[in-house]
Design an enzyme around this catalytic site. Structure first.
Site, PDB file in Angstrom:
ATOM      1  N   ALA A   1      40.668  38.155  38.259  1.00 36.31           N
ATOM      2  CA  ALA A   1      40.052  37.860  36.964  1.00 36.31           C
ATOM      3  C   ALA A   1      40.344  38.997  35.975  1.00 36.31           C
ATOM      4  O   ALA A   1      41.501  39.349  35.744  1.00 36.31           O
ATOM      5  CB  ALA A   1      38.556  37.622  37.168  1.00 36.31           C
TER       6      ALA A   1
ATOM      7  N   SER B   1      43.981  41.063  34.793  1.00 36.91           N
ATOM      8  CA  SER B   1      44.481  41.126  33.421  1.00 36.91           C
ATOM      9  C   SER B   1      44.702  42.560  32.966  1.00 36.91           C
ATOM     10  O   SER B   1      45.545  42.822  32.107  1.00 36.91           O
ATOM     11  CB  SER B   1      43.492  40.438  32.471  1.00 36.91           C
ATOM     12  OG  SER B   1      43.340  39.076  32.798  1.00 36.91           O
TER      13      SER B   1
ATOM     14  N   ASN C   1      32.272  38.388  40.544  1.00 36.44           N
ATOM     15  CA  ASN C   1      33.606  38.769  40.085  1.00 36.44           C
ATOM     16  C   ASN C   1      33.656  40.261  39.783  1.00 36.44           C
ATOM     17  O   ASN C   1      34.404  41.000  40.405  1.00 36.44           O
ATOM     18  CB  ASN C   1      33.997  37.986  38.825  1.00 36.44           C
ATOM     19  CG  ASN C   1      34.975  36.872  39.099  1.00 36.44           C
ATOM     20  OD1 ASN C   1      35.386  36.649  40.228  1.00 36.44           O
ATOM     21  ND2 ASN C   1      35.358  36.153  38.058  1.00 36.44           N
TER      22      ASN C   1
ATOM     23  N   ASP D   1      35.529  28.010  37.563  1.00 34.82           N
ATOM     24  CA  ASP D   1      35.143  29.238  38.239  1.00 34.82           C
ATOM     25  C   ASP D   1      33.831  29.805  37.702  1.00 34.82           C
ATOM     26  O   ASP D   1      33.050  30.399  38.453  1.00 34.82           O
ATOM     27  CB  ASP D   1      36.252  30.273  38.108  1.00 34.82           C
ATOM     28  CG  ASP D   1      37.402  30.033  39.087  1.00 34.82           C
ATOM     29  OD1 ASP D   1      37.268  29.132  39.943  1.00 34.82           O
ATOM     30  OD2 ASP D   1      38.416  30.742  38.990  1.00 34.82           O
TER      31      ASP D   1
END
Length: 284
Positions: free
Chosen positions: A179, A183, A136, A67
């Site tokens: 991502a 988390s 991201n 990624d």
């Protein structure tokens, strides 16, 4: 298809995949381009070009890695017509479409027009004299030893909305929802959605919920007087620092890059596998 561009992972073994691409291209008289330092490292049979010319001269850019390599490839093709084909080298990622054994067939499918492209939003961050783009997320983490928490005020359409005190504040695209944002407890968002997620990491305040703003809403983060110095990270890379009183303006960039989809898996299938999602034991 006349030209294929290559972007290589800096550490993983790309030789087999590059050899497959070179053999496929030679049989069809297709040119192969790559970045000089990357193709020189493995002796790849490709013509060297500068990074700013790779996407402009390629019909498709092949990302060999994970990624992280895909995100770098997407930053390279931003604003260009060339889509990115992601090829997994190692662990399964969210963005890559195929594994190495499927590479020759995938190139043939693209050459014959048997594919679709999926737009991926980016996020632009402007602060001080800096201007950067990520696919991201943009994160403002505290710097250990440089003061206190990340104390940040979220402003929407120029008006104060909420203040966070946390280890970091993350602004993620739908792509980045799986991502750093995930988390930190943020939701999974479909990549077809258009908007930005704002997620506090390890919040020290009573309000610890994430926000999702539409792409048309003006978003800014003001660093509060009680904050320590914060880093500014774009897709995990430190691109600058901000101090109390600084403001980071964030803008959604719809369909800033495109990725190749061959219809082999869906986003939700990739998310299930990558995140090892199951469900409540009570419903089994």
């Amino acid at each position: 298809m006349n030209t294929v561009g290559l972007v290589l992972h800096p550490g993983r073994d790309c030789a087999t995949a590059v050899r497959t691409i070179a053999e496929w291209a030679r049989a069809r008289e297709v040119a192969v381009l790559g970045l000089e330092d990357e193709i020189g490292r493995i002796g790849a049979p490709a013509a060297a070009v500068e990074e700013r010319h790779l996407a402009r001269r390629s019909d498709v850019v092949v990302s060999l890695g994970g990624d992280g390599t895909m995100l770098r490839s997407m930053r390279m093709v931003r604003g260009q017509h060339a889509p990115v084909l992601g090829v997994n080298l190692g662990r399964l990622g969210f963005l890559a479409e195929i594994d190495v054994p499927e590479l020759a067939g995938a190139l043939t499918a693209i050459d014959e027009g048997r594919f679709t492209v999926e737009g991926r939003s980016g996020v632009r961050a402007a602060f001080a004299a800096e201007d950067t783009t990520a696919f991201n997320d943009i994160a403002l983490p505290r710097i250990p030893g440089r003061g206190g928490t990340a104390a940040v005020e979220v402003r929407v359409e120029g008006h104060p909305f909420v203040r966070y005190a946390a280890d970091a504040v993350v602004v993620a695209t739908p792509t980045g929802s799986t991502a750093y944002s995930f988390s930190a407890g943020g939701p999974i968002v479909s990549p077809s959605a258009e908007g930005l997620l704002v997620v506090p990491v390890a919040p020290h305040s009573a309000f610890n919920r994430a926000l999702f703003l539409s792409g048309g809403e003006k978003l800014a983060l003001e660093i509060l007087p009680t904050s320590g110095e914060l880093a500014v990270e774009a897709d995990g890379r430190v691109v600058g620092h901000v101090l109390p009183g600084d403001v980071v303006d964030l803008t959604l960039l719809p369909a800033a890059a495109h990725v190749v989809r061959l219809g082999l898996t869906t986003f939700y299938q990739r998310a299930q596998r990558r995140l090892r999602l199951t469900g409540s034991a009570e419903v089994d």
